[in-house]
Design a protein around this motif. Structure first.
Motif, PDB file in Angstrom:
ATOM      1  N   ARG A  45     -45.146  52.410-128.738  1.00 13.07           N
ATOM      2  CA  ARG A  45     -45.296  51.152-127.991  1.00 13.07           C
ATOM      3  C   ARG A  45     -46.769  50.912-127.646  1.00 13.07           C
ATOM      4  O   ARG A  45     -47.278  49.808-127.796  1.00 13.07           O
ATOM      5  N   HIS A  46     -47.446  51.947-127.189  1.00  8.95           N
ATOM      6  CA  HIS A  46     -48.856  51.812-126.845  1.00  8.95           C
ATOM      7  C   HIS A  46     -49.675  51.470-128.085  1.00  8.95           C
ATOM      8  O   HIS A  46     -50.552  50.596-128.034  1.00  8.95           O
ATOM      9  N   ALA A  47     -49.402  52.126-129.191  1.00 12.82           N
ATOM     10  CA  ALA A  47     -50.130  51.849-130.438  1.00 12.82           C
ATOM     11  C   ALA A  47     -49.920  50.400-130.875  1.00 12.82           C
ATOM     12  O   ALA A  47     -50.875  49.715-131.270  1.00 12.82           O
ATOM     13  N   ARG A  48     -48.689  49.919-130.774  1.00  6.76           N
ATOM     14  CA  ARG A  48     -48.380  48.534-131.162  1.00  6.76           C
ATOM     15  C   ARG A  48     -49.106  47.547-130.257  1.00  6.76           C
ATOM     16  O   ARG A  48     -49.644  46.541-130.721  1.00  6.76           O
TER      17      ARG A  48
END
Length: 70
Positions: A45-48
């Motif tokens: 989620r953080h990467a996205r």
């Protein structure tokens, strides 16, 4: 708030659990915060979200900062 909890431990030897309880925050929240600060957030989620932040910034710059949100 988490930095305050860390400071209490370092300066006054107050256990993290005691500080969390006194401040009304969960220990799980504190330990998650501490992990993210030390190792970064490697979740998908953080990467996205980081990818989307870059894409939105590029789109905004492409339109001469006149379209959409910065």
């Amino acid at each position: 708030m988490a930095a305050f909890i860390v400071t209490q431990r370092d300066d006054y030897r107050v256990p993290h659990a005691t500080s969390c309880r006194a401040l009304g925050v969960s220990q799980a929240w504190f330990y998650k915060w501490r992990h993210v600060i030390r190792y970064g957030d490697a979740s998908p989620r953080h990467a996205r979200r980081e990818q989307l932040k870059i894409a939105v910034g590029q789109w905004f710059a492409k339109h001469h900062r006149t379209y959409g949100s910065p």
